[in-house]
Scaffold this motif. Structure first.
Motif, mmCIF file in Angstrom:
data_model
loop_
_atom_site.group_PDB
_atom_site.id
_atom_site.type_symbol
_atom_site.label_atom_id
_atom_site.label_comp_id
_atom_site.label_asym_id
_atom_site.label_seq_id
_atom_site.Cartn_x
_atom_site.Cartn_y
_atom_site.Cartn_z
ATOM 1 N N VAL A 92 0.843 -1.019 -0.156
ATOM 2 C CA VAL A 92 -0.368 -0.050 -0.055
ATOM 3 C C VAL A 92 1.102 1.252 -0.323
ATOM 4 O O VAL A 92 1.339 1.003 0.546
ATOM 5 C CB VAL A 92 -0.743 0.130 1.486
ATOM 6 N N GLU A 93 0.433 2.106 -1.154
ATOM 7 C CA GLU A 93 1.018 3.543 -0.873
ATOM 8 C C GLU A 93 -0.077 4.404 -0.729
ATOM 9 O O GLU A 93 -0.383 4.772 -0.722
ATOM 10 C CB GLU A 93 2.046 3.650 -2.132
ATOM 11 N N SER A 94 1.079 4.674 1.430
ATOM 12 C CA SER A 94 -0.214 4.929 2.308
ATOM 13 C C SER A 94 -0.482 6.726 1.828
ATOM 14 O O SER A 94 0.788 6.858 1.290
ATOM 15 C CB SER A 94 -0.179 4.386 3.363
ATOM 16 N N TYR A 95 -1.445 7.472 1.983
ATOM 17 C CA TYR A 95 -1.711 9.039 1.542
ATOM 18 C C TYR A 95 -2.458 9.212 2.275
ATOM 19 O O TYR A 95 -3.744 8.790 2.479
ATOM 20 C CB TYR A 95 -1.530 9.703 0.061
ATOM 21 N N ALA A 96 -2.866 11.037 2.432
ATOM 22 C CA ALA A 96 -3.182 11.045 3.299
ATOM 23 C C ALA A 96 -5.221 11.122 2.550
ATOM 24 O O ALA A 96 -4.910 11.316 3.270
ATOM 25 C CB ALA A 96 -3.094 13.044 3.357
#
Length: 346
Positions: A92-96
Protein backbone atom coordinates in the motif's frame (compact mmCIF):
# COMPACT_ATOMS: atom_id res chain seq x y z
CA UNK A 1 4.98 -13.97 -6.82
CA UNK A 2 1.83 -11.93 -7.50
CA UNK A 3 2.28 -8.45 -6.01
CA UNK A 4 -0.79 -6.25 -5.59
CA UNK A 5 -0.24 -2.52 -5.07
CA UNK A 6 -2.76 0.09 -3.95
CA UNK A 7 -1.50 3.41 -5.26
CA UNK A 8 -2.03 6.45 -7.41
CA UNK A 9 -0.91 5.65 -10.94
CA UNK A 10 -0.11 7.32 -14.25
CA UNK A 11 -0.44 10.64 -12.50
CA UNK A 12 1.53 13.78 -11.71
CA UNK A 13 2.33 13.16 -8.06
CA UNK A 14 5.06 11.69 -5.89
CA UNK A 15 2.97 8.72 -4.74
CA UNK A 16 2.40 7.57 -8.30
CA UNK A 17 6.01 8.19 -9.25
CA UNK A 18 7.29 6.06 -6.38
CA UNK A 19 5.26 3.09 -7.58
CA UNK A 20 5.98 3.74 -11.25
CA UNK A 21 9.74 3.70 -10.63
CA UNK A 22 9.85 0.31 -8.89
CA UNK A 23 7.03 -1.60 -10.63
CA UNK A 24 8.93 -2.19 -13.93
CA UNK A 25 11.57 -4.07 -11.94
CA UNK A 26 8.91 -5.99 -9.98
CA UNK A 27 7.36 -7.09 -13.28
CA UNK A 28 10.58 -8.65 -14.58
CA UNK A 29 10.12 -11.71 -12.36
CA UNK A 30 6.67 -11.30 -10.82
CA UNK A 31 3.05 -10.63 -11.67
CA UNK A 32 1.85 -7.17 -10.62
CA UNK A 33 -1.66 -5.74 -10.31
CA UNK A 34 -2.15 -2.03 -9.63
CA UNK A 35 -5.27 -0.90 -7.75
CA UNK A 36 -5.66 2.82 -8.38
CA UNK A 37 -8.25 5.55 -7.72
CA UNK A 38 -11.02 6.21 -10.21
CA UNK A 39 -9.95 8.80 -12.76
CA UNK A 40 -12.78 11.19 -11.86
CA UNK A 41 -11.71 11.05 -8.21
CA UNK A 42 -8.02 11.44 -9.05
CA UNK A 43 -8.55 14.49 -11.23
CA UNK A 44 -10.21 16.42 -8.41
CA UNK A 45 -6.76 17.00 -6.94
CA UNK A 46 -4.69 19.82 -8.45
CA UNK A 47 -1.46 17.90 -7.83
CA UNK A 48 -2.79 14.55 -9.09
CA UNK A 49 -3.74 14.65 -12.76
CA UNK A 50 -3.88 11.56 -14.94
CA UNK A 51 -1.42 11.94 -17.83
CA UNK A 52 -1.30 8.51 -19.50
CA UNK A 53 -3.59 5.65 -20.45
CA UNK A 54 -3.62 2.71 -18.07
CA UNK A 55 -1.81 -0.55 -18.75
CA UNK A 56 -3.69 -3.86 -18.80
CA UNK A 57 -2.60 -4.66 -15.25
CA UNK A 58 -4.24 -1.55 -13.73
CA UNK A 59 -7.61 -1.79 -11.97
CA UNK A 60 -9.27 1.44 -10.84
CA UNK A 61 -11.37 0.68 -7.80
CA UNK A 62 -11.48 3.45 -5.21
CA UNK A 63 -12.45 7.03 -4.52
CA UNK A 64 -10.09 9.29 -2.63
CA UNK A 65 -11.20 11.78 -0.03
CA UNK A 66 -12.63 14.84 -1.75
CA UNK A 67 -10.09 17.70 -1.49
CA UNK A 68 -12.95 20.11 -0.75
CA UNK A 69 -14.40 17.94 2.01
CA UNK A 70 -11.38 16.56 3.85
CA UNK A 71 -12.74 17.07 7.36
CA UNK A 72 -14.35 13.94 8.69
CA UNK A 73 -14.84 12.49 5.23
CA UNK A 74 -13.55 9.17 3.97
CA UNK A 75 -13.14 7.77 0.48
CA UNK A 76 -14.60 4.46 -0.64
CA UNK A 77 -13.01 1.34 -2.08
CA UNK A 78 -14.56 -1.54 -4.01
CA UNK A 79 -12.64 -4.05 -1.93
CA UNK A 80 -14.03 -7.08 -3.78
CA UNK A 81 -11.97 -6.12 -6.83
CA UNK A 82 -8.89 -6.68 -4.66
CA UNK A 83 -10.09 -9.67 -2.68
CA UNK A 84 -11.14 -11.53 -5.83
CA UNK A 85 -7.52 -11.58 -7.04
CA UNK A 86 -5.17 -14.39 -6.10
CA UNK A 87 -2.27 -12.35 -4.72
CA UNK A 88 0.74 -13.25 -2.60
CA UNK A 89 1.53 -9.87 -1.10
CA UNK A 90 -0.14 -6.44 -0.88
CA UNK A 91 1.85 -3.20 -0.92
CA UNK A 92 0.00 0.00 0.00
CA UNK A 93 1.34 3.39 -1.03
CA UNK A 94 -0.36 5.13 1.88
CA UNK A 95 -1.16 8.85 1.70
CA UNK A 96 -3.47 11.41 3.28
CA UNK A 97 -6.47 11.03 0.94
CA UNK A 98 -6.48 7.24 0.52
CA UNK A 99 -9.57 5.50 2.05
CA UNK A 100 -7.73 4.28 5.14
CA UNK A 101 -10.68 2.37 6.65
CA UNK A 102 -11.18 0.23 3.56
CA UNK A 103 -7.44 -0.34 3.14
CA UNK A 104 -7.34 -1.57 6.74
CA UNK A 105 -10.32 -3.84 6.09
CA UNK A 106 -8.59 -5.35 3.05
CA UNK A 107 -5.41 -5.91 5.08
CA UNK A 108 -7.39 -7.61 7.86
CA UNK A 109 -9.15 -9.98 5.45
CA UNK A 110 -5.97 -10.81 3.57
CA UNK A 111 -4.16 -11.34 6.88
CA UNK A 112 -6.67 -14.06 7.80
CA UNK A 113 -5.76 -15.73 4.51
CA UNK A 114 -2.07 -15.61 5.42
CA UNK A 115 -1.29 -12.80 2.98
CA UNK A 116 0.88 -9.99 4.35
CA UNK A 117 0.31 -6.28 3.77
CA UNK A 118 3.18 -3.78 3.64
CA UNK A 119 2.74 -0.02 3.81
CA UNK A 120 4.83 2.81 2.34
CA UNK A 121 4.25 5.94 4.43
CA UNK A 122 3.78 9.07 2.32
CA UNK A 123 1.73 10.91 4.96
CA UNK A 124 3.58 13.87 6.43
CA UNK A 125 1.55 14.30 9.63
CA UNK A 126 0.56 11.74 12.27
CA UNK A 127 -3.08 12.78 12.04
CA UNK A 128 -3.12 11.84 8.36
CA UNK A 129 -2.35 8.19 9.16
CA UNK A 130 -5.91 7.22 10.01
CA UNK A 131 -5.63 3.45 10.48
CA UNK A 132 -7.18 2.44 13.80
CA UNK A 133 -4.99 -0.65 14.12
CA UNK A 134 -1.40 -0.44 12.91
CA UNK A 135 -0.52 -3.93 14.13
CA UNK A 136 -2.29 -5.61 11.20
CA UNK A 137 0.44 -4.49 8.81
CA UNK A 138 3.55 -6.61 8.45
CA UNK A 139 6.05 -3.78 7.88
CA UNK A 140 6.09 -0.02 7.40
CA UNK A 141 8.47 1.25 4.74
CA UNK A 142 9.69 4.81 5.35
CA UNK A 143 12.04 7.00 3.33
CA UNK A 144 14.21 8.05 6.28
CA UNK A 145 14.37 8.00 10.07
CA UNK A 146 12.27 11.17 10.47
CA UNK A 147 9.16 9.22 9.55
CA UNK A 148 9.77 6.84 12.42
CA UNK A 149 10.58 9.28 15.20
CA UNK A 150 8.31 12.17 14.11
CA UNK A 151 5.29 10.16 12.94
CA UNK A 152 5.05 6.54 14.08
CA UNK A 153 7.50 5.87 16.94
CA UNK A 154 5.05 3.32 18.40
CA UNK A 155 5.76 0.87 15.57
CA UNK A 156 9.49 1.52 15.17
CA UNK A 157 10.16 -2.21 15.46
CA UNK A 158 8.12 -2.75 12.30
CA UNK A 159 9.62 0.14 10.35
CA UNK A 160 12.18 -0.33 7.58
CA UNK A 161 14.03 2.55 5.92
CA UNK A 162 14.11 2.27 2.12
CA UNK A 163 14.90 5.61 0.44
CA UNK A 164 12.72 7.04 -2.30
CA UNK A 165 13.99 5.57 -5.62
CA UNK A 166 15.87 7.66 -8.15
CA UNK A 167 15.27 7.80 -11.87
CA UNK A 168 18.30 6.15 -13.55
CA UNK A 169 21.33 8.21 -14.48
CA UNK A 170 20.84 10.11 -17.72
CA UNK A 171 23.52 12.81 -17.59
CA UNK A 172 23.44 15.98 -19.60
CA UNK A 173 26.12 16.40 -22.30
CA UNK A 174 25.81 20.16 -22.31
CA UNK A 175 28.93 22.17 -21.47
CA UNK A 176 28.10 24.39 -18.49
CA UNK A 177 27.20 27.92 -19.59
CA UNK A 178 27.67 27.13 -23.27
CA UNK A 179 26.33 30.14 -25.26
CA UNK A 180 24.68 31.58 -22.09
CA UNK A 181 23.43 30.48 -18.66
CA UNK A 182 20.16 28.56 -18.69
CA UNK A 183 18.05 27.99 -15.57
CA UNK A 184 15.04 25.66 -15.57
CA UNK A 185 12.00 24.90 -13.39
CA UNK A 186 8.89 22.84 -14.07
CA UNK A 187 5.76 21.75 -12.27
CA UNK A 188 2.70 23.34 -10.75
CA UNK A 189 3.96 24.87 -7.50
CA UNK A 190 2.16 27.92 -6.10
CA UNK A 191 3.26 31.13 -7.79
CA UNK A 192 4.87 32.64 -4.69
CA UNK A 193 7.36 29.76 -4.47
CA UNK A 194 9.06 30.99 -7.67
CA UNK A 195 9.55 34.48 -6.23
CA UNK A 196 13.06 33.94 -4.72
CA UNK A 197 14.36 32.59 -8.03
CA UNK A 198 12.87 35.46 -10.02
CA UNK A 199 14.31 38.12 -7.69
CA UNK A 200 17.75 36.49 -7.55
CA UNK A 201 18.01 36.10 -11.32
CA UNK A 202 16.82 39.66 -11.82
CA UNK A 203 19.86 40.82 -9.81
CA UNK A 204 22.22 38.44 -11.59
CA UNK A 205 20.99 39.48 -15.01
CA UNK A 206 23.01 42.68 -14.55
CA UNK A 207 26.18 40.57 -14.49
CA UNK A 208 25.46 37.46 -16.54
CA UNK A 209 23.80 36.63 -19.83
CA UNK A 210 21.07 34.29 -18.62
CA UNK A 211 17.57 32.99 -19.21
CA UNK A 212 15.06 31.24 -16.96
CA UNK A 213 12.72 28.72 -18.56
CA UNK A 214 9.64 27.92 -16.48
CA UNK A 215 7.28 25.15 -17.62
CA UNK A 216 3.99 25.01 -15.72
CA UNK A 217 0.92 22.88 -16.24
CA UNK A 218 -1.61 25.14 -14.55
CA UNK A 219 -1.00 28.63 -15.87
CA UNK A 220 1.92 30.96 -16.43
CA UNK A 221 3.59 33.11 -13.79
CA UNK A 222 2.29 36.72 -13.74
CA UNK A 223 5.73 38.13 -14.54
CA UNK A 224 7.13 39.52 -17.78
CA UNK A 225 10.88 39.81 -18.19
CA UNK A 226 12.91 39.51 -21.36
CA UNK A 227 15.02 36.77 -19.74
CA UNK A 228 11.97 34.79 -18.46
CA UNK A 229 10.66 32.21 -20.93
CA UNK A 230 7.44 30.41 -20.07
CA UNK A 231 5.61 27.40 -21.46
CA UNK A 232 2.32 25.88 -20.39
CA UNK A 233 2.71 22.14 -20.62
CA UNK A 234 2.09 18.96 -18.63
CA UNK A 235 4.85 16.43 -19.15
CA UNK A 236 3.58 12.93 -19.94
CA UNK A 237 6.72 11.13 -18.82
CA UNK A 238 10.15 11.68 -17.31
CA UNK A 239 11.93 11.38 -20.65
CA UNK A 240 10.20 14.59 -21.75
CA UNK A 241 11.47 16.33 -18.61
CA UNK A 242 15.03 15.17 -19.27
CA UNK A 243 14.91 16.67 -22.75
CA UNK A 244 14.51 20.04 -21.02
CA UNK A 245 17.01 19.30 -18.23
CA UNK A 246 19.66 18.44 -20.81
CA UNK A 247 19.33 21.91 -22.31
CA UNK A 248 19.75 23.65 -18.93
CA UNK A 249 22.72 24.49 -16.71
CA UNK A 250 20.94 24.72 -13.35
CA UNK A 251 17.72 23.13 -12.09
CA UNK A 252 15.73 25.31 -9.67
CA UNK A 253 13.12 23.49 -7.55
CA UNK A 254 10.48 25.75 -5.94
CA UNK A 255 9.14 24.39 -2.64
CA UNK A 256 7.33 26.07 0.22
CA UNK A 257 7.59 25.75 3.99
CA UNK A 258 5.92 22.82 5.71
CA UNK A 259 6.06 21.38 9.21
CA UNK A 260 5.28 17.91 7.92
CA UNK A 261 7.76 15.15 7.21
CA UNK A 262 8.21 15.18 3.46
CA UNK A 263 10.62 14.46 0.61
CA UNK A 264 10.79 15.92 -2.89
CA UNK A 265 9.94 13.40 -5.59
CA UNK A 266 11.02 16.02 -8.15
CA UNK A 267 14.57 15.85 -6.83
CA UNK A 268 14.75 12.06 -7.15
CA UNK A 269 13.16 12.21 -10.57
CA UNK A 270 15.65 14.76 -11.90
CA UNK A 271 18.93 14.27 -10.02
CA UNK A 272 20.09 11.75 -12.62
CA UNK A 273 20.49 14.53 -15.20
CA UNK A 274 23.60 15.55 -13.22
CA UNK A 275 23.12 19.29 -13.44
CA UNK A 276 23.40 21.44 -10.28
CA UNK A 277 20.12 21.60 -8.37
CA UNK A 278 19.27 24.60 -6.16
CA UNK A 279 16.52 24.27 -3.56
CA UNK A 280 15.11 26.21 -0.61
CA UNK A 281 16.18 24.97 2.83
CA UNK A 282 12.85 23.27 3.65
CA UNK A 283 11.93 19.91 5.12
CA UNK A 284 11.76 18.43 1.62
CA UNK A 285 15.57 18.43 1.48
CA UNK A 286 16.53 17.89 5.14
CA UNK A 287 18.28 14.62 4.39
CA UNK A 288 20.48 16.11 1.66
CA UNK A 289 23.59 18.23 2.03
CA UNK A 290 26.15 17.53 -0.67
CA UNK A 291 23.82 16.54 -3.54
CA UNK A 292 21.94 19.86 -3.72
CA UNK A 293 22.62 23.54 -3.08
CA UNK A 294 20.30 24.92 -0.38
CA UNK A 295 19.52 28.59 0.26
CA UNK A 296 17.81 30.50 3.08
CA UNK A 297 16.90 33.87 1.54
CA UNK A 298 17.31 35.82 -1.69
CA UNK A 299 20.73 37.18 -0.79
CA UNK A 300 21.94 33.70 0.09
CA UNK A 301 20.48 32.38 -3.16
CA UNK A 302 22.36 35.00 -5.20
CA UNK A 303 25.64 34.06 -3.51
CA UNK A 304 25.13 30.37 -4.14
CA UNK A 305 24.25 30.83 -7.79
CA UNK A 306 27.42 32.90 -8.25
CA UNK A 307 29.41 30.13 -6.54
CA UNK A 308 27.96 27.53 -8.90
CA UNK A 309 28.78 29.71 -11.91
CA UNK A 310 32.28 30.79 -10.90
CA UNK A 311 33.68 27.83 -8.95
CA UNK A 312 34.16 24.84 -11.26
CA UNK A 313 35.54 22.66 -8.47
CA UNK A 314 32.53 23.29 -6.22
CA UNK A 315 30.12 22.63 -9.07
CA UNK A 316 31.88 19.36 -9.88
CA UNK A 317 31.67 18.25 -6.22
CA UNK A 318 27.92 18.78 -6.17
CA UNK A 319 27.47 16.84 -9.41
CA UNK A 320 29.69 14.01 -8.17
CA UNK A 321 27.70 13.73 -4.93
CA UNK A 322 24.45 13.63 -6.91
CA UNK A 323 25.83 10.89 -9.15
CA UNK A 324 26.86 8.77 -6.17
CA UNK A 325 23.45 9.21 -4.56
CA UNK A 326 21.57 8.19 -7.71
CA UNK A 327 23.78 5.15 -8.22
CA UNK A 328 23.23 4.04 -4.63
CA UNK A 329 19.46 4.56 -4.70
CA UNK A 330 18.53 3.79 -8.30
CA UNK A 331 15.06 2.39 -8.88
CA UNK A 332 16.33 -1.12 -9.66
CA UNK A 333 18.26 -1.34 -6.39
CA UNK A 334 15.33 0.03 -4.38
CA UNK A 335 12.97 -2.47 -6.04
CA UNK A 336 15.29 -5.32 -5.04
CA UNK A 337 15.16 -4.14 -1.42
CA UNK A 338 11.36 -4.32 -1.51
CA UNK A 339 11.48 -7.85 -2.90
CA UNK A 340 13.82 -8.85 -0.07
CA UNK A 341 11.32 -7.44 2.43
CA UNK A 342 8.48 -9.39 0.81
CA UNK A 343 10.58 -12.56 1.00
CA UNK A 344 11.66 -11.89 4.60
CA UNK A 345 15.30 -11.86 3.53
CA UNK A 346 16.46 -8.56 5.07
Amino acid sequence: MHIAIITRWNATCGIAMHAELIVPFFRKNNDVTIFAPYIESANKWWHHKIVREDEEYVVRCYEERDPNEMKGKEGKMDIEKILDRDVDVLLVESYASIPHKDVQRVAEILGKRGIKTYVVIHEGFRGDIRYSNLTIFEKFIVFDERYIYDLIPEIKDKAIVIPYPCYPLNPSKRKFGDDHLKFFSFGRQPIEEYYPFLKALERLKRIYDLEYLVVRSNGLLPYKKEWLIQERKRFKNTDEIYNYLHRADVHLIPKGYTEGVVVSSTLYQCMGALIPTIVPDTRHFEMHEDEVIKFNDIGDLVRRIVLIIEDDEYRDRVIKAAKEYVEKNSADKIAKRFIKVFNDKL
